[in-house]
Design a protein around this motif. Structure first.
Motif, PDB file in Angstrom:
ATOM      1  N   GLU A 220     -25.955  16.217  -1.054  1.00 44.76           N
ATOM      2  CA  GLU A 220     -26.558  16.016   0.262  1.00 44.76           C
ATOM      3  C   GLU A 220     -25.874  16.955   1.249  1.00 44.76           C
ATOM      4  OE1 GLU A 220     -27.060  11.978   1.782  1.00 44.76           O
ATOM      5  OE2 GLU A 220     -26.460  11.289  -0.214  1.00 44.76           O
ATOM      6  N   PRO A 221     -26.646  17.720   2.015  1.00 46.61           N
ATOM      7  CA  PRO A 221     -26.040  18.665   2.957  1.00 46.61           C
ATOM      8  C   PRO A 221     -25.024  18.022   3.894  1.00 46.61           C
ATOM      9  CG  PRO A 221     -28.365  19.093   2.766  1.00 46.61           C
ATOM     10  CD  PRO A 221     -28.097  17.826   2.001  1.00 46.61           C
ATOM     11  N   LYS A 222     -25.316  16.835   4.400  1.00 51.73           N
ATOM     12  CA  LYS A 222     -24.405  16.205   5.361  1.00 51.73           C
ATOM     13  C   LYS A 222     -23.089  15.755   4.726  1.00 51.73           C
ATOM     14  CE  LYS A 222     -26.456  11.629   4.947  1.00 51.73           C
ATOM     15  NZ  LYS A 222     -27.155  10.565   5.637  1.00 51.73           N
ATOM     16  N   LYS A 223     -23.005  15.831   3.395  1.00 50.86           N
ATOM     17  CA  LYS A 223     -21.771  15.488   2.695  1.00 50.86           C
ATOM     18  C   LYS A 223     -21.047  16.728   2.168  1.00 50.86           C
ATOM     19  CE  LYS A 223     -22.992  10.809   1.514  1.00 50.86           C
ATOM     20  NZ  LYS A 223     -23.043   9.800   0.464  1.00 50.86           N
ATOM     21  N   CYS A 224     -21.534  17.895   2.551  1.00 49.41           N
ATOM     22  CA  CYS A 224     -20.929  19.151   2.102  1.00 49.41           C
ATOM     23  C   CYS A 224     -20.045  19.740   3.189  1.00 49.41           C
ATOM     24  CB  CYS A 224     -22.008  20.171   1.762  1.00 49.41           C
ATOM     25  SG  CYS A 224     -22.977  19.735   0.319  1.00 49.41           S
ATOM     26  N   LEU A 225     -18.860  20.184   2.794  1.00 53.50           N
ATOM     27  CA  LEU A 225     -17.958  20.898   3.694  1.00 53.50           C
ATOM     28  C   LEU A 225     -18.028  22.380   3.365  1.00 53.50           C
ATOM     29  CD1 LEU A 225     -14.686  18.765   3.625  1.00 53.50           C
ATOM     30  CD2 LEU A 225     -16.328  18.938   5.480  1.00 53.50           C
ATOM     31  N   VAL A 226     -18.216  23.177   4.380  1.00 53.66           N
ATOM     32  CA  VAL A 226     -18.237  24.626   4.213  1.00 53.66           C
ATOM     33  C   VAL A 226     -17.131  25.194   5.096  1.00 53.66           C
ATOM     34  CG1 VAL A 226     -19.558  26.739   4.629  1.00 53.66           C
ATOM     35  CG2 VAL A 226     -20.709  24.711   3.734  1.00 53.66           C
ATOM     36  N   VAL A 227     -16.320  26.078   4.542  1.00 58.28           N
ATOM     37  CA  VAL A 227     -15.281  26.753   5.307  1.00 58.28           C
ATOM     38  C   VAL A 227     -15.748  28.183   5.550  1.00 58.28           C
ATOM     39  CG1 VAL A 227     -12.863  27.475   5.373  1.00 58.28           C
ATOM     40  CG2 VAL A 227     -13.498  25.316   4.260  1.00 58.28           C
ATOM     41  N   GLU A 228     -15.802  28.553   6.811  1.00 59.74           N
ATOM     42  CA  GLU A 228     -16.271  29.889   7.197  1.00 59.74           C
ATOM     43  C   GLU A 228     -15.390  30.414   8.315  1.00 59.74           C
ATOM     44  OE1 GLU A 228     -18.344  32.220   6.506  1.00 59.74           O
ATOM     45  OE2 GLU A 228     -19.689  31.337   5.054  1.00 59.74           O
ATOM     46  N   ASP A 229     -15.434  31.716   8.512  1.00 58.37           N
ATOM     47  CA  ASP A 229     -14.729  32.281   9.655  1.00 58.37           C
ATOM     48  C   ASP A 229     -15.657  33.046  10.592  1.00 58.37           C
ATOM     49  OD1 ASP A 229     -15.200  34.444   8.022  1.00 58.37           O
ATOM     50  OD2 ASP A 229     -13.169  35.231   8.112  1.00 58.37           O
ATOM     51  N   SER A 230     -16.764  33.533  10.084  1.00 60.75           N
ATOM     52  CA  SER A 230     -17.633  34.367  10.919  1.00 60.75           C
ATOM     53  C   SER A 230     -18.710  33.554  11.639  1.00 60.75           C
ATOM     54  CB  SER A 230     -18.324  35.434  10.067  1.00 60.75           C
ATOM     55  OG  SER A 230     -19.351  34.850   9.288  1.00 60.75           O
ATOM     56  N   THR A 231     -19.175  34.093  12.729  1.00 54.63           N
ATOM     57  CA  THR A 231     -20.274  33.483  13.480  1.00 54.63           C
ATOM     58  C   THR A 231     -21.484  33.317  12.571  1.00 54.63           C
ATOM     59  OG1 THR A 231     -19.491  34.640  15.457  1.00 54.63           O
ATOM     60  CG2 THR A 231     -21.719  33.711  15.544  1.00 54.63           C
ATOM     61  N   TYR A 232     -21.764  34.328  11.772  1.00 54.94           N
ATOM     62  CA  TYR A 232     -22.928  34.308  10.878  1.00 54.94           C
ATOM     63  C   TYR A 232     -22.825  33.187   9.850  1.00 54.94           C
ATOM     64  CZ  TYR A 232     -23.064  39.017  12.793  1.00 54.94           C
ATOM     65  OH  TYR A 232     -23.066  40.087  13.627  1.00 54.94           O
ATOM     66  N   GLY A 233     -21.677  33.083   9.203  1.00 52.84           N
ATOM     67  CA  GLY A 233     -21.475  32.056   8.183  1.00 52.84           C
ATOM     68  C   GLY A 233     -21.517  30.656   8.762  1.00 52.84           C
ATOM     69  N   ILE A 234     -20.882  30.467   9.912  1.00 54.60           N
ATOM     70  CA  ILE A 234     -20.886  29.166  10.568  1.00 54.60           C
ATOM     71  C   ILE A 234     -22.304  28.763  10.934  1.00 54.60           C
ATOM     72  CG2 ILE A 234     -20.209  27.950  12.689  1.00 54.60           C
ATOM     73  CD1 ILE A 234     -17.535  29.584  12.515  1.00 54.60           C
ATOM     74  N   THR A 235     -23.051  29.676  11.510  1.00 55.17           N
ATOM     75  CA  THR A 235     -24.425  29.391  11.924  1.00 55.17           C
ATOM     76  C   THR A 235     -25.314  29.075  10.731  1.00 55.17           C
ATOM     77  OG1 THR A 235     -24.139  30.850  13.827  1.00 55.17           O
ATOM     78  CG2 THR A 235     -26.392  30.279  13.235  1.00 55.17           C
ATOM     79  N   ALA A 236     -25.173  29.829   9.659  1.00 52.86           N
ATOM     80  CA  ALA A 236     -25.985  29.597   8.456  1.00 52.86           C
ATOM     81  C   ALA A 236     -25.649  28.255   7.812  1.00 52.86           C
ATOM     82  CB  ALA A 236     -25.781  30.731   7.451  1.00 52.86           C
ATOM     83  N   ALA A 237     -24.373  27.936   7.715  1.00 56.52           N
ATOM     84  CA  ALA A 237     -23.965  26.666   7.105  1.00 56.52           C
ATOM     85  C   ALA A 237     -24.440  25.477   7.939  1.00 56.52           C
ATOM     86  CB  ALA A 237     -22.452  26.630   6.935  1.00 56.52           C
ATOM     87  N   LYS A 238     -24.346  25.583   9.256  1.00 57.87           N
ATOM     88  CA  LYS A 238     -24.842  24.515  10.133  1.00 57.87           C
ATOM     89  C   LYS A 238     -26.354  24.363   9.984  1.00 57.87           C
ATOM     90  CE  LYS A 238     -23.133  22.231  12.687  1.00 57.87           C
ATOM     91  NZ  LYS A 238     -22.646  20.853  12.461  1.00 57.87           N
ATOM     92  N   ALA A 239     -27.063  25.480   9.889  1.00 56.50           N
ATOM     93  CA  ALA A 239     -28.522  25.437   9.727  1.00 56.50           C
ATOM     94  C   ALA A 239     -28.910  24.779   8.406  1.00 56.50           C
ATOM     95  CB  ALA A 239     -29.102  26.846   9.807  1.00 56.50           C
ATOM     96  N   ALA A 240     -28.026  24.844   7.409  1.00 52.85           N
ATOM     97  CA  ALA A 240     -28.280  24.209   6.117  1.00 52.85           C
ATOM     98  C   ALA A 240     -27.943  22.720   6.146  1.00 52.85           C
ATOM     99  CB  ALA A 240     -27.466  24.902   5.021  1.00 52.85           C
ATOM    100  N   GLY A 241     -27.330  22.254   7.239  1.00 55.00           N
ATOM    101  CA  GLY A 241     -27.018  20.845   7.387  1.00 55.00           C
ATOM    102  C   GLY A 241     -25.623  20.442   6.965  1.00 55.00           C
ATOM    103  N   ALA A 242     -24.775  21.422   6.694  1.00 58.10           N
ATOM    104  CA  ALA A 242     -23.413  21.136   6.230  1.00 58.10           C
ATOM    105  C   ALA A 242     -22.472  20.837   7.388  1.00 58.10           C
ATOM    106  CB  ALA A 242     -22.874  22.321   5.436  1.00 58.10           C
TER     107      ALA A 242
END
Length: 79
Positions: free
Chosen positions: A21-43
């Protein structure tokens, strides 16, 4: 036209393959692009602070300086 670096497909694909489930996934990012994409995926996004490139990391749910800080976030009850 969408900017390809903001696309969440890689995260969505991976979550689907893992049956996670996206809301149960943790994503570690450093860039604006990665953060935005991971948030858009629901993580839930943990931003690894990095001031060298001037990234906007304000979209992250958490900001950390060291990767070991992830344990504190998990133990604190990420929902």
């Amino acid at each position: 036209m969408k900017h390809i670096m903001f696309e969440p497909e890689i995260y969505q694909y991976t979550m689907k393959k893992m049956k996670a489930e996206p809301k149960k996934c943790l994503v570690v990012e450093d860039s604006t692009y990665g953060i935005t994409a991971a948030k858009a995926a629901g993580a839930i996004v943990i931003g690894r602070e990095d001031e060298r490139f001037g990234y906007d990391q304000s979209g992250a749910d958490y900001l950390i300086k060291r990767l070991t800080e992830i344990v504190k976030i998990i133990e604190g009850g990420v929902s």
